[in-house]
Design an enzyme around this catalytic site. Structure first.
Site, PDB file in Angstrom:
ATOM      1  N   SER A 236       0.995  -1.140  -0.119  1.00 56.48           N
ATOM      2  CA  SER A 236      -0.200  -0.066   0.086  1.00 56.48           C
ATOM      3  C   SER A 236       0.879   1.169   0.102  1.00 56.48           C
ATOM      4  O   SER A 236       1.825   1.335  -0.892  1.00 56.48           O
ATOM      5  CB  SER A 236      -0.894  -0.017   1.169  1.00 56.48           C
ATOM      6  OG  SER A 236      -2.068   0.803   1.089  1.00 56.48           O
TER       7      SER A 236
ATOM      8  N   ASP B 217      -5.241  -3.986  -2.740  1.00 55.63           N
ATOM      9  CA  ASP B 217      -4.330  -3.702  -1.550  1.00 55.63           C
ATOM     10  C   ASP B 217      -3.455  -5.029  -1.226  1.00 55.63           C
ATOM     11  O   ASP B 217      -4.244  -5.910  -0.864  1.00 55.63           O
ATOM     12  CB  ASP B 217      -5.275  -3.119  -0.621  1.00 55.63           C
ATOM     13  CG  ASP B 217      -4.232  -2.417   0.445  1.00 55.63           C
ATOM     14  OD1 ASP B 217      -3.169  -2.741   0.827  1.00 55.63           O
ATOM     15  OD2 ASP B 217      -4.631  -1.193   0.697  1.00 55.63           O
TER      16      ASP B 217
END
Length: 259
Positions: free
Chosen positions: A70, A182
């Site tokens: 991320s 993610d």
């Protein structure tokens, strides 16, 4: 609170450096242990990663491998491409949501991070993993299977976008026919990918947060963040137990492109 937390990290990184420099040479070889950096996710709290990089450079602690999830993937890619911590600090001070994403309407989410393409093209000093000055691994999660995907070669932009595609908020990113989101779901703290790259010692930066409020979540980001924090805490706890069990065992390094 952020400054207090950063000071704790500075002390921890400095202690880490002293410990590494004090490692006695092996009876077989005097090779200095290679250091890998694992950067976790955490939205705006990712500025802490920049602080860690500044301390590592100030303490002359060389980083030979980086893995990011991320915002950790975003900062890791920039740093490994040659962007200095000071430059990253300046970027972090002026970047806004509109620079990275825009609102949309889809069954997959309500924002798209397509704008990250232009942002990353301006920020990164190279275009591919192979051109990076420090080897990098970027984690993502296969939206269909839930399995982790680790990128270590090819173009940088889309893997970083995928790693930042917070599920339920941002639309998945399509790479080679796979819908990716993610990396937190598979590698909330990417210690395994950085060890697989060959790191002897790993400095892991986990961006912990507090999602407790007597009034409940203030908005959807609070709600999804609470769930994400719970998943991350469970995974980190499991990884810590696994690492502890393997600490005294010889470790074999793997150099695959996926985990």
């Amino acid at each position: 609170m952020a400054i207090k937390g950063l000071r704790k990290i500075v002390r921890s990184v400095s202690a880490f450096g002293r410990a590494i420099s004090g490692v006695p040479p092996s009876p077989v070889t005097s090779k200095t242990p290679s250091i890998g950096l694992a950067l976790g996710g955490g939205f705006a709290r990712g500025i802490v990663h920049v602080g860690v990089l500044k301390v590592l450079e100030a303490e002359n602690i060389p980083v030979e491998f980086v893995a990011g999830t991320s915002v950790g993937a975003l900062i890791g890619a920039a740093y490994c491409s040659g962007v200095s911590p000071a430059e990253l600090e300046e970027v972090a001070a002026r970047v806004r949501f509109r620079d990275l994403a825009r609102w949309t309407l889809s069954r997959f989410g309500f924002a798209t991070n397509l704008r990250m393409i232009g942002f990353l093209n301006k920020l990164l000093k190279v275009k591919t993993f192979e051109e990076l000055r420090i080897p990098l691994a970027v984690t993502a999660t296969d939206f269909a299977s839930g399995k982790g995907v680790v990128f270590r070669s090819g173009p940088l932009t889309d893997p970083v976008r995928a790693s930042c595609a917070y599920p339920g908020v941002f639309l998945p990113v399509s790479i080679n026919g796979r819908m990716l989101v993610d990396g937190m779901l598979a590698h909330s703290l990417p210690t395994k990918p950085v060890r697989d790259m060959g790191a002897d010692r790993v400095l892991a930066v986990s961006l912990k947060s507090s999602w407790a409020s007597a009034d409940g979540p203030r908005h959807i980001f609070d709600s999804s963040g609470r769930k994400r924090h719970q998943v991350r805490a469970a995974r980190n706890s499991q990884m810590a137990r696994t690492t502890s069990r393997k600490a005294d065992a010889p470790e074999n390094s793997a150099h695959g492109s996926r985990a």
